[in-house]
Design a protein around this motif. Sequence first.
Motif, PDB file in Angstrom:
ATOM      1  N   THR A 175       0.831  -1.210   0.000  1.00 19.70           N
ATOM      2  CA  THR A 175       0.000   0.000   0.000  1.00 19.70           C
ATOM      3  C   THR A 175       0.864   1.259   0.000  1.00 19.70           C
ATOM      4  O   THR A 175       0.447   2.303  -0.512  1.00 19.70           O
ATOM      5  CB  THR A 175      -0.937   0.038   1.222  1.00 19.70           C
ATOM      6  N   HIS A 178       1.931   1.984  -3.696  1.00 22.63           N
ATOM      7  CA  HIS A 178       0.899   2.035  -4.733  1.00 22.63           C
ATOM      8  C   HIS A 178       0.808   3.441  -5.323  1.00 22.63           C
ATOM      9  O   HIS A 178       0.873   4.441  -4.604  1.00 22.63           O
ATOM     10  CB  HIS A 178      -0.452   1.626  -4.140  1.00 22.63           C
ATOM     11  N   VAL A 181      -1.838   5.884  -3.873  1.00 17.80           N
ATOM     12  CA  VAL A 181      -1.847   6.101  -2.423  1.00 17.80           C
ATOM     13  C   VAL A 181      -0.802   7.138  -2.043  1.00 17.80           C
ATOM     14  O   VAL A 181       0.380   6.996  -2.359  1.00 17.80           O
ATOM     15  CB  VAL A 181      -1.580   4.782  -1.663  1.00 17.80           C
ATOM     16  N   GLY A 184       0.440   5.237   2.818  1.00 17.32           N
ATOM     17  CA  GLY A 184       0.002   3.858   2.983  1.00 17.32           C
ATOM     18  C   GLY A 184      -0.131   3.447   4.434  1.00 17.32           C
ATOM     19  O   GLY A 184       0.010   4.261   5.354  1.00 17.32           O
ATOM     20  N   LEU A 226      -5.510   4.331   4.677  1.00 18.73           N
ATOM     21  CA  LEU A 226      -4.909   4.776   3.426  1.00 18.73           C
ATOM     22  C   LEU A 226      -5.360   6.197   3.096  1.00 18.73           C
ATOM     23  O   LEU A 226      -6.548   6.508   3.144  1.00 18.73           O
ATOM     24  CB  LEU A 226      -5.298   3.844   2.275  1.00 18.73           C
ATOM     25  N   ALA A 239     -10.338   3.200  -1.395  1.00 16.76           N
ATOM     26  CA  ALA A 239      -9.373   2.338  -0.713  1.00 16.76           C
ATOM     27  C   ALA A 239      -9.680   0.863  -0.950  1.00 16.76           C
ATOM     28  O   ALA A 239      -8.763   0.043  -1.087  1.00 16.76           O
ATOM     29  CB  ALA A 239      -9.365   2.640   0.781  1.00 16.76           C
ATOM     30  N   LEU A 243      -7.013  -1.987  -2.257  1.00 17.91           N
ATOM     31  CA  LEU A 243      -6.638  -3.165  -1.469  1.00 17.91           C
ATOM     32  C   LEU A 243      -6.923  -4.461  -2.225  1.00 17.91           C
ATOM     33  O   LEU A 243      -6.172  -5.436  -2.106  1.00 17.91           O
ATOM     34  CB  LEU A 243      -7.373  -3.142  -0.130  1.00 17.91           C
ATOM     35  N   VAL A 246      -4.066  -4.821  -4.491  1.00 17.25           N
ATOM     36  CA  VAL A 246      -2.880  -5.235  -3.739  1.00 17.25           C
ATOM     37  C   VAL A 246      -2.931  -6.729  -3.438  1.00 17.25           C
ATOM     38  O   VAL A 246      -1.947  -7.461  -3.618  1.00 17.25           O
ATOM     39  CB  VAL A 246      -2.767  -4.426  -2.431  1.00 17.25           C
TER      40      VAL A 246
END
Length: 261
Positions: A175, A178, A181, A184, A226, A239, A243, A246
């Motif tokens: 995160t 990313h 973001v 994170g 986040l 978010a 996720l 991710v």
Amino acid sequence: KSVGLSFKRIQFTPDLLPTDVTGVSIYNQQSTHFEFRPGPIFANVVLADEINRATPKTQSALLEAMEERQVTVDGESYPEPRPFIVLATQNPIEYEGTFPLPEAQLDRFLVRVHLGYPDARSEVNILTNQQEVHPLERIGQVVDTEEILAAQQLVRQVYVDEKVKEYIVGIARATRNHADVYLGASPRGSLALYHAVQASAAAAGRDYVIPDDVKVLVEPTLGHRLIISPSARIKNVEAGSILKEVLAGIKVPGAVPVAVR
């Protein structure tokens, strides 16, 4: 009421002061000393209702209590009772008269849950259950403080394989890198996810954690931590979608959990 703990509700408003939460020292003319009058933060269960209606300064009055389980006033530290938990509700940020929660405040909440509206059947049940008396009036105590503290210790003993720990850390670190973001998940977020999956496994009757526990709790435990970048917010990136992306990019550990007794 059902767990025999003390409860305090704090209605957050724009004019609420930090001392209205933590308490204040008052001068006693008879003893010629200052005496501390504890605020509503000193309870086992504290409900911060509409927390984002108060200013960030007042919101921050909860920081020390939530992290260190104590409150410091005029240089003196006062411990919180055990167990201690802070619950909070908040209005949608687009509502007038709301303030965004500081990042440090968000990071101290274990999970965030979106309630929304009940379905039609559930709403009918609400009407039926409150026809004569509120269901809360019929609740009786089912456990005591010692049992809760013992359960907390048992949860901490739930086994987490090294591969699962690496999986948790890998998600948190992803995160931070990313593109959408700005900020994170912190190590506090990793720790929150770690303890949450231990509790989830214990609630499921297991003394070990599996990767599916992590997958289920990633969004509730990390989503509110986040900070989305401005460019991503313009594109309505949330978010939850980050996720999911991710999780899709990280290999699920294949380690076989070992039961520890």
